[in-house]
Design an enzyme around this catalytic site. Structure first.
Site, PDB file in Angstrom:
ATOM      1  N   ASP A   1       2.707  -9.644   6.112  1.00  0.00           N
ATOM      2  CA  ASP A   1       1.650  -9.010   5.631  1.00  0.00           C
ATOM      3  C   ASP A   1       1.360  -8.623   4.099  1.00  0.00           C
ATOM      4  O   ASP A   1       2.469  -9.026   3.380  1.00  0.00           O
ATOM      5  CB  ASP A   1       1.771  -7.448   6.121  1.00  0.00           C
ATOM      6  CG  ASP A   1       1.755  -7.473   7.748  1.00  0.00           C
ATOM      7  OD1 ASP A   1       1.247  -8.439   8.249  1.00  0.00           O
ATOM      8  OD2 ASP A   1       2.368  -6.533   8.278  1.00  0.00           O
TER       9      ASP A   1
HETATM   10  N1  URA Z   1       6.183  -8.000  11.177  1.00  0.00           N
HETATM   11  C1  URA Z   1       5.312  -6.806  10.553  1.00  0.00           C
HETATM   12  O1  URA Z   1       4.767  -5.846  10.785  1.00  0.00           O
HETATM   13  N2  URA Z   1       4.757  -7.611   9.252  1.00  0.00           N
HETATM   14  C2  URA Z   1       5.355  -8.586   8.659  1.00  0.00           C
HETATM   15  O2  URA Z   1       4.774  -8.887   7.641  1.00  0.00           O
HETATM   16  C3  URA Z   1       6.087  -9.488   9.498  1.00  0.00           C
HETATM   17  C4  URA Z   1       6.534  -9.052  10.439  1.00  0.00           C
END
Ligand code: URA
Length: 248
Positions: free
Chosen positions: A116
């Site tokens: 993310d």
């Molecule tokens: N899980 C998440 O919620 N976000 C990420 O960036 C990676 C794994």
């Protein structure tokens, strides 16, 4: 060094301009001009003939004074900072591709799965499509380790829930963490073998807490213990690549 001729057996040898072309330094013509204009050194020696051949395995050359390692296929470890999207065509934040040099971007590299925008840590980037599939397919169960900072205190009941499995809103099958360790009053270390959308954040929410900050510290056998620093990248070396693929 030798003049261009038929390739006989191994090690593989290629003309210098062709080598630059395969490594993303421009069109064949641009690569020929780079060599002719005296911008390329091999082994500390200026080479101005674009057709001189070099063994590619382990080759290091310089373009405009910048050293570059030859890699038949590029696999890069990027220490992703917050504030970057993994998409090639990001919507709100800059793309992680902006943290990579032009020759890598020219090779059409893509991230191996996604982190993310606000997640930091280990992101693999490659131009090898089958490798992306191999490393992201749930069938191969490549473990990914995440360090989570939570909004509320963590307790053993939450950790056990994450180990036993929690139900997320897009699948009735519970998803479980391979490992879940309490690492501080507001901190968890989770190891997952799937790669579902927002998986860590949704799992932590399903266990009754909230993810305040998220960092990926390991992907298969690779981790960030030896760098690179935040916002920087390095090539994954062949021995590390083999280790990544050995893990099931
Ligand atoms: N899980 C998440 O919620 N976000 C990420 O960036 C990676 C794994």
């Amino acid at each position: 060094m030798s003049r261009k001729g038929p390739a006989v057996g191994k090690p593989r040898s290629q003309g210098l301009a062709d080598i630059l072309f395969t490594q993303g330094f421009g069109t064949r013509r641009e690569c020929t001009l780079l060599v002719r204009s005296g911008q390329v050194c091999v082994g500390g020696t200026l080479v101005e003939d674009p057709d001189v051949c070099f063994a590619t395995e382990g080759l290091v050359f310089e373009v405009g004074g910048e050293p570059w390692e030859y890699h038949a296929s590029a696999l890069v470890l990027l220490h992703k900072p917050a504030g970057y999207e993994c998409s090639q065509k990001p919507s709100a934040w800059p793309s992680v591709m902006q943290l990579l040099p032009v020759p890598l971007r020219n090779r059409g590299v893509q991230s191996v799965g996604r982190l993310d925008q606000d997640t930091t840590g280990l992101l693999l980037v490659t131009d090898d499509g089958p490798l992306i599939h191999r490393l992201t397919s749930p069938k191969h169960k490549v473990p990914k380790t995440y360090e989570v900072i939570t909004a509320r205190p963590v307790d053993e009941r939450q950790a056990q829930q994450l180990r036993d499995g929690v139900v997320l809103n897009d699948d009735p099958q519970p998803v479980r963490a391979e490992l879940c360790e309490i690492t501080g009053p507001h901190a968890l270390r989770l190891t997952l073998v799937q790669g579902k959308y927002h998986q860590v954040k949704r799992m932590v929410a399903a266990a009754g807490n909230h993810c305040e900050a998220l960092h990926r510290s390991a992907f298969g056998a690779l981790n960030l213990a030896q760098g690179p620093a935040l916002g920087h990248w390095r090539f994954v070396q062949p021995a590390e690549r083999s280790m990544l693929l050995q893990r099931e």
